[in-house]
Structures are given as structure tokens and as C-alpha cells.
Design an enzyme around this catalytic site. Sequence first.
Site, PDB file in Angstrom:
ATOM      1  N   GLY A  88       0.838  -1.191   0.000  1.00  0.00           N
ATOM      2  CA  GLY A  88       0.000   0.000   0.000  1.00  0.00           C
ATOM      3  C   GLY A  88       0.871   1.239   0.000  1.00  0.00           C
ATOM      4  NE  ARG A  89      -2.256   6.169  -1.119  1.00  0.00           N
ATOM      5  CZ  ARG A  89      -2.886   7.180  -0.540  1.00  0.00           C
ATOM      6  NH1 ARG A  89      -2.270   8.302  -0.284  1.00  0.00           N
ATOM      7  NH2 ARG A  89      -4.147   7.062  -0.230  1.00  0.00           N
ATOM      8  CG  HIS A 119       4.238  -0.137  -3.184  1.00  0.00           C
ATOM      9  ND1 HIS A 119       3.266  -0.733  -3.972  1.00  0.00           N
ATOM     10  CD2 HIS A 119       4.775   0.851  -3.932  1.00  0.00           C
ATOM     11  CE1 HIS A 119       3.214  -0.127  -5.140  1.00  0.00           C
ATOM     12  NE2 HIS A 119       4.124   0.843  -5.153  1.00  0.00           N
ATOM     13  CE1 TYR A 138       1.551  -3.306  -9.033  1.00  0.00           C
ATOM     14  CE2 TYR A 138       2.828  -1.272  -9.115  1.00  0.00           C
ATOM     15  CZ  TYR A 138       1.762  -2.041  -9.556  1.00  0.00           C
ATOM     16  OH  TYR A 138       0.919  -1.560 -10.522  1.00  0.00           O
TER      17      TYR A 138
END
Length: 194
Positions: A88-89, A119, A138
Site C-alpha cells: 500500500g502507501r 510496496h 510490485y
Amino acid sequence: MARKILMLVGDYVEDYEAMVPFQALMMVGYTVHAVCPGKKAGDKVRTAVHDFEGDQTYSEKPGHNFTLNATFEEIDPAQYDGLVIPGGRAPEYIRLNPRVLEIVRHFAENNKPIAAICHGIQVLTAAGVLKGRACTAYPAVGPDVAEAGGTYVEVPVDKAFVDGNIVTAPAWPAHPEWLAKFLSLLGTTINHNR
């Protein structure tokens, strides 16, 4: 005593990559502590759902609120048998926290199993634990792996890759293989007696 897993998350962690391993590892008998820098047990992080819908990259939609069950400042990595880093972020900014990097280095230096996905590998690169190692991620994180002295390995989105004590995967479609390989690194076997 139950074996313990530490999970490092942050706001906008990928929903499936936090929820699924958190629940699956508890289902097979592990105690899983989900922590976030700057937050304590009972606090929540927001999640995001990343999907693959034919665009040049994933799409993002609001996910759930994920409740933390341990306090980041109170954890001692020596008390844990394995580490999970969802994607994710969140990885892009939790890797800026020096203690996050110290925690990752503890697991790497003590050859404890580490499972990172998507990530989440950004946290491994920032911690400097991929030099001379191979992993997947990713695809957009591949250059980070190379810059950190590692070798990026391209695998299908539903596959995982193991190098020593580290198991990595490109994204949540790899959960079945990624979690199975992590359990194997932990020395856990599932008995399918009928």
C-alpha cells in the site's frame, strides 16, 4: 507459549495485505501484533484497496479502518518470531522512521522470517537488508531493490519468491503462496488429516 508475529502498518496500508495475513496467521495459532509508528493499541489506520483493472497501474479505493492491537513504542522485536510488512502507501513513509528500520534490521540480522509484499519491500530497501539478496515486489519497486544492492526477480502476480529468511510477493493475489512460504520459514506445518 504461542509464537508471535509483528506486523508493521500505517495509514493507507493495502487492505487485503494487512487484513488477510493478520487473520490467517491468527487462525493457525500465532499471536499477531499490528503496530504503527506514532499510534497505540486501540487506534486505527485507514486502509486502501488496490485492484488490477486493466489500467497501467493499480486503482485505489477506500478500504476499512484497521484496529491496531499493540503500541509501536512498547514493542520489543526480540519477542517476535517473524515480521510481516504489507504494501500500500504506508511503506513509503513508515520507512522514514528510524525505529522501523532498526526493527527490520533486527529480524534480518537474527535470520528471523520476514514476509514483505508489494510496496512493503520499500521498507526492506530503506533498512539496507537486501544487499546481495533477491526478491520480488510490485514492479514499480524493482528499481528500489536494484538501488539497494538487491536483485529484483519478476514473478507472476500470484506467486511468491524466497531468498533465505525473506519471502516476498508482488501483490495480494499471491497470498496463498506467500503465506504458505512464510509459514514454512516459520517451521509451521498444516496437517490435513481427515
